[in-house]
Design an enzyme around this catalytic site. Structure first.
Site, mmCIF file in Angstrom:
data_model
loop_
_atom_site.group_PDB
_atom_site.id
_atom_site.type_symbol
_atom_site.label_atom_id
_atom_site.label_comp_id
_atom_site.label_asym_id
_atom_site.label_seq_id
_atom_site.Cartn_x
_atom_site.Cartn_y
_atom_site.Cartn_z
ATOM 1 N N CYS A 8 50.818 -12.093 -61.229
ATOM 2 C CA CYS A 8 49.532 -12.137 -61.945
ATOM 3 C C CYS A 8 48.813 -10.799 -61.959
ATOM 4 C CB CYS A 8 48.631 -13.196 -61.320
ATOM 5 S SG CYS A 8 49.357 -14.825 -61.464
ATOM 6 N N HIS A 47 41.977 -12.180 -64.379
ATOM 7 C CA HIS A 47 43.202 -12.946 -64.569
ATOM 8 C C HIS A 47 42.819 -14.410 -64.746
ATOM 9 C CE1 HIS A 47 46.933 -14.885 -64.066
ATOM 10 N NE2 HIS A 47 46.717 -15.275 -62.819
ATOM 11 N N ASN A 104 47.660 -20.345 -67.577
ATOM 12 C CA ASN A 104 47.922 -19.107 -66.830
ATOM 13 C C ASN A 104 49.193 -18.472 -67.386
ATOM 14 O OD1 ASN A 104 48.677 -17.166 -64.979
ATOM 15 N ND2 ASN A 104 48.359 -18.447 -63.175
HETATM 16 N N1 ACO Z 1 47.485 -34.041 -61.813
HETATM 17 C C1 ACO Z 1 46.940 -34.984 -61.023
HETATM 18 N N2 ACO Z 1 46.846 -34.879 -59.679
HETATM 19 C C2 ACO Z 1 47.312 -33.740 -59.126
HETATM 20 C C3 ACO Z 1 47.903 -32.724 -59.869
HETATM 21 C C4 ACO Z 1 47.982 -32.905 -61.273
HETATM 22 N N3 ACO Z 1 48.505 -31.969 -62.102
HETATM 23 N N4 ACO Z 1 48.271 -31.743 -59.046
HETATM 24 C C5 ACO Z 1 47.935 -32.094 -57.793
HETATM 25 N N5 ACO Z 1 47.354 -33.340 -57.838
HETATM 26 C C6 ACO Z 1 46.834 -34.124 -56.727
HETATM 27 C C7 ACO Z 1 47.422 -33.738 -55.398
HETATM 28 O O1 ACO Z 1 48.643 -34.390 -55.191
HETATM 29 C C8 ACO Z 1 46.343 -34.160 -54.434
HETATM 30 O O2 ACO Z 1 46.445 -35.557 -54.268
HETATM 31 P P1 ACO Z 1 46.117 -36.230 -52.817
HETATM 32 O O3 ACO Z 1 44.680 -35.916 -52.553
HETATM 33 O O4 ACO Z 1 46.389 -37.675 -53.065
HETATM 34 O O5 ACO Z 1 47.061 -35.559 -51.850
HETATM 35 C C9 ACO Z 1 45.044 -33.912 -55.204
HETATM 36 O O6 ACO Z 1 45.430 -33.831 -56.597
HETATM 37 C C10 ACO Z 1 44.325 -32.628 -54.811
HETATM 38 O O7 ACO Z 1 45.254 -31.561 -54.730
HETATM 39 P P2 ACO Z 1 44.820 -30.125 -54.323
HETATM 40 O O8 ACO Z 1 46.021 -29.217 -54.346
HETATM 41 O O9 ACO Z 1 43.986 -30.152 -53.075
HETATM 42 O O10 ACO Z 1 43.869 -29.758 -55.551
HETATM 43 P P3 ACO Z 1 42.928 -28.506 -55.747
HETATM 44 O O11 ACO Z 1 41.561 -28.953 -55.982
HETATM 45 O O12 ACO Z 1 43.163 -27.436 -54.726
HETATM 46 O O13 ACO Z 1 43.440 -27.930 -57.154
HETATM 47 C C11 ACO Z 1 44.824 -26.149 -57.977
HETATM 48 C C12 ACO Z 1 44.784 -27.501 -57.281
HETATM 49 C C13 ACO Z 1 44.253 -26.316 -59.369
HETATM 50 C C14 ACO Z 1 46.276 -25.708 -58.074
HETATM 51 C C15 ACO Z 1 43.995 -25.113 -57.190
HETATM 52 O O14 ACO Z 1 44.312 -25.172 -55.825
HETATM 53 C C16 ACO Z 1 44.200 -23.690 -57.658
HETATM 54 O O15 ACO Z 1 43.905 -23.324 -58.774
HETATM 55 N N6 ACO Z 1 44.674 -22.807 -56.766
HETATM 56 C C17 ACO Z 1 44.878 -21.387 -57.076
HETATM 57 C C18 ACO Z 1 45.965 -21.167 -58.075
HETATM 58 C C19 ACO Z 1 46.165 -19.682 -58.264
HETATM 59 O O16 ACO Z 1 45.220 -18.918 -58.398
HETATM 60 N N7 ACO Z 1 47.394 -19.232 -58.234
HETATM 61 C C20 ACO Z 1 47.652 -17.808 -58.281
HETATM 62 C C21 ACO Z 1 47.932 -17.346 -59.616
HETATM 63 S S1 ACO Z 1 49.466 -17.858 -60.240
HETATM 64 C C22 ACO Z 1 50.603 -16.587 -59.994
HETATM 65 O O17 ACO Z 1 50.393 -15.662 -59.285
HETATM 66 C C23 ACO Z 1 51.894 -16.727 -60.607
#
Ligand code: ACO
Length: 336
Positions: free
Chosen positions: A115, A262, A292
Site C-alpha cells: 500500500c 491510501h 483498496n
Molecule cells: N462480512 C461480514 N462479517 C465479517 C466480514 C465480512 N466481510 N469480515 C469479518 N466479519 C466478521 C468477523 O468474523 C467478526 O465476527 P465475530 O465478531 O463473530 O468474530 C466481526 O465481523 C468483526 O471482525 P473484526 O475483524 O473485528 O472487524 P473490524 O471492525 O476490525 O473490521 C476490517 C475489519 C474492516 C478489516 C478492519 O479491521 C480494517 O480495516 N483493518 C485495517 C485494514 C488495513 O488497513 N489494511 C492495510 C492495507 S491493505 C495492504 O497493505 C495490502
C-alpha cells in the site's frame, strides 16, 4: 535546483463492476457490514476468464498519463512499477510494461511495498531526479487482486476490501528556485509485523515452492490479515509520520491544502483526520468506488482529485500518506 514535478496522471480500472451485494452472493457478508466498517460500496475486478495482469492495467493508465503530458514512451528515461500482485513471478511488471510501451532499453524498477508502493516510488523518483540520474520518469501503481482472493466466507474479511486498478504519474525534473515539487518524504517499515498481512504461498523458502501435499484452496495461498492490529497501528503511525514529514519541510498542518491518503478503510482515514484536527472535507476519499487498490490507490485518488479540481493549482500543497503490509508506512509532501 532540481525539483520533481507531477506533470500528468492517468488511471484504468477493469469494466467488471462488483457491488457489495454481488459479494454477498458467494460469501456470508452484507452491504451494511462492508459500508459500515470500511466505507466501500463497490470495486472493479477483471472480468472472469480474462487474462489481464497489473502491467496490462498499468499500460492503459500509462497511455493516459503520457498523452496528457504530451510525452511519447521514448521520452521516458526511467520507469518505476509498484505492485504486490505482479503479473508473473518474474521478471517484474515494470519490464512487462516497458515492452508493451514499445521500449527496449529504458531502465525499470519494481517496488514491492504494497500500500505504500506509490510513496516509496515517488521518493525514489525524486531521488533519481535530484541526483541527475533521470529527468522524465513514469511511476505506475497497478494491482490485480481479484484472481488471488479467497472468495469463500473464510476470506471475507480481506476479500471485500480489495479492488483491481492502476494509476500512472509522469514526473519531470525542472530547474527552479521555487519551493515546489516533492518538498519532503518520510518512509518506514517494520518487518516484525509481516504476519499481520501476508500471502504465504507459493514460498521459495520451502523445499517445494508449491507444496505437493497441500490442497490448492489451502488458506495460505490467499492473503490473511489481522485487521484490528493493522487498524490500531495505522491510527498511531499515520499522525506520527505526518508530523515527521512536516518537520522535514519546515511546514505545519495548516499549510496542507489536501490530504490524499491510501484508501484502505475510510474509518482509518477519518480517525486520522480527527486526530490531526484537520477539516474532514480536505481529506480525499474514493474508496467508496474502488475499494483498496493498494499500490494504485494513492495515484488513483490523486488523478480523481485533480480531475475534480480539488488540487493541482500552482501552490497547492498535498500530503500523500499510507500504511500497509510489511508493515510499511510513509508520507510525501508535494507542492504543485
Ligand atoms: N462480512 C461480514 N462479517 C465479517 C466480514 C465480512 N466481510 N469480515 C469479518 N466479519 C466478521 C468477523 O468474523 C467478526 O465476527 P465475530 O465478531 O463473530 O468474530 C466481526 O465481523 C468483526 O471482525 P473484526 O475483524 O473485528 O472487524 P473490524 O471492525 O476490525 O473490521 C476490517 C475489519 C474492516 C478489516 C478492519 O479491521 C480494517 O480495516 N483493518 C485495517 C485494514 C488495513 O488497513 N489494511 C492495510 C492495507 S491493505 C495492504 O497493505 C495490502
Amino acid at each position: 535546483m532540481k525539483q520533481s514535478m507531477i506533470k500528468s496522471t492517468g488511471m484504468a480500472v477493469p469494466d467488471r463492476l462488483v457491488t457489495n451485494d454481488d459479494l454477498a452472493q458467494f460469501m456470508d457478508t452484507s452491504d451494511e457490514w462492508i459500508r459500515q466498517r470500511t466505507g466501500i460500496e463497490q470495486r472493479y475486478w477483471i472480468p472472469e476468464d480474462t487474462k489481464m495482469g497489473a502491467a496490462d492495467l498499468g499500460y492503459e493508465a500509462s497511455l493516459m498519463a503520457l498523452e496528457k503530458a504530451g510525452w511519447t514512451p521514448e521520452d521516458l528515461d526511467f520507469i518505476i512499477f509498484a505492485t504486490l500482485s505482479p503479473d508473473i513471478m518474474f521478471p517484474g511488471s515494470g519490464c512487462l510494461l516497458q515492452a508493451k510501451l514499445g521500449l527496449n532499453s529504458t531502465p525499470t524498477l519494481d517496488i514491492r511495498q504494497q500500500c505504500t508502493g506509490f510513496l516509496y516510488g515517488l521518493a525514489t523518483a525524486d531521488s533519481y531526479i535530484k541526483s541527475g540520474l533521470a529527468k522524465r520518469i513514469l511511476l505506475v501503481g497497478g494491482e490485480v487482486h481479484s484472481t488471488g482472493l479467497d472468495k469463500s466466507t473464510r476470506g471475507r474479511d480481506v476479500t471485500v476490501l480489495f479492488g483491481d486498478g492502476a494509476a500512472a504519474v509522469c514526473i519531470e525534473g525542472i530547474d527552479t528556485d521555487d519551493s515546489v515539487g516533492v518538498l519532503a518524504s518520510a518512509l518506514h517499515s517494520d518487518g516484525n509485523f509481516a504476519p499481520a498481512l501476508m500471502t504465504e504461498l507459493p514460498a521459495s523458502r520451502l523445499p517445494q515452492r508449491i507444496p505437493f501435499d497441500l490442497p490448492l484452496d489451502d488458506a495460505r495461498y490467499f492473503p490473511v490479515m489481522d485487521g484490528p492490529a493493522i487498524f490500531k497501528k495505522a491510527v498511531r503511525m499515520l499522525p506520527q509520520v505526518t508530523k515527521e514529514v512536516l518537520e522535514k519541510a519546515g511546514l505545519g498542518v495548516d499549510n496542507i491544502d489536501l490530504i490524499i491518503p491510501h484508501q484502505a478503510n475510510m474509518r482509518i482515514n477519518q480517525a486520522y483526520g480527527e486526530f490531526l484536527k484537520f477539516p474532514a472535507d480536505k481529506i480525499f476519499h474514493n474508496i467508496q468506488k474502488y475499494g483498496n487498490t493498494t499500490a494504485a490507490s494513492i495515484p488513483l485518488a490523486l488523478h480523481e482529485a485533480m480531475e475534480q479540481g480539488r488540487c493541482g493549482k500552482d501552490g497547492d500543497t498535498v500530503l500523500f500518506i499510507g500504511l500497509g503490509a510489511g508493515l510499511t508506512w510513509g508520507s510525501v509532501l508535494y507542492r504543485f
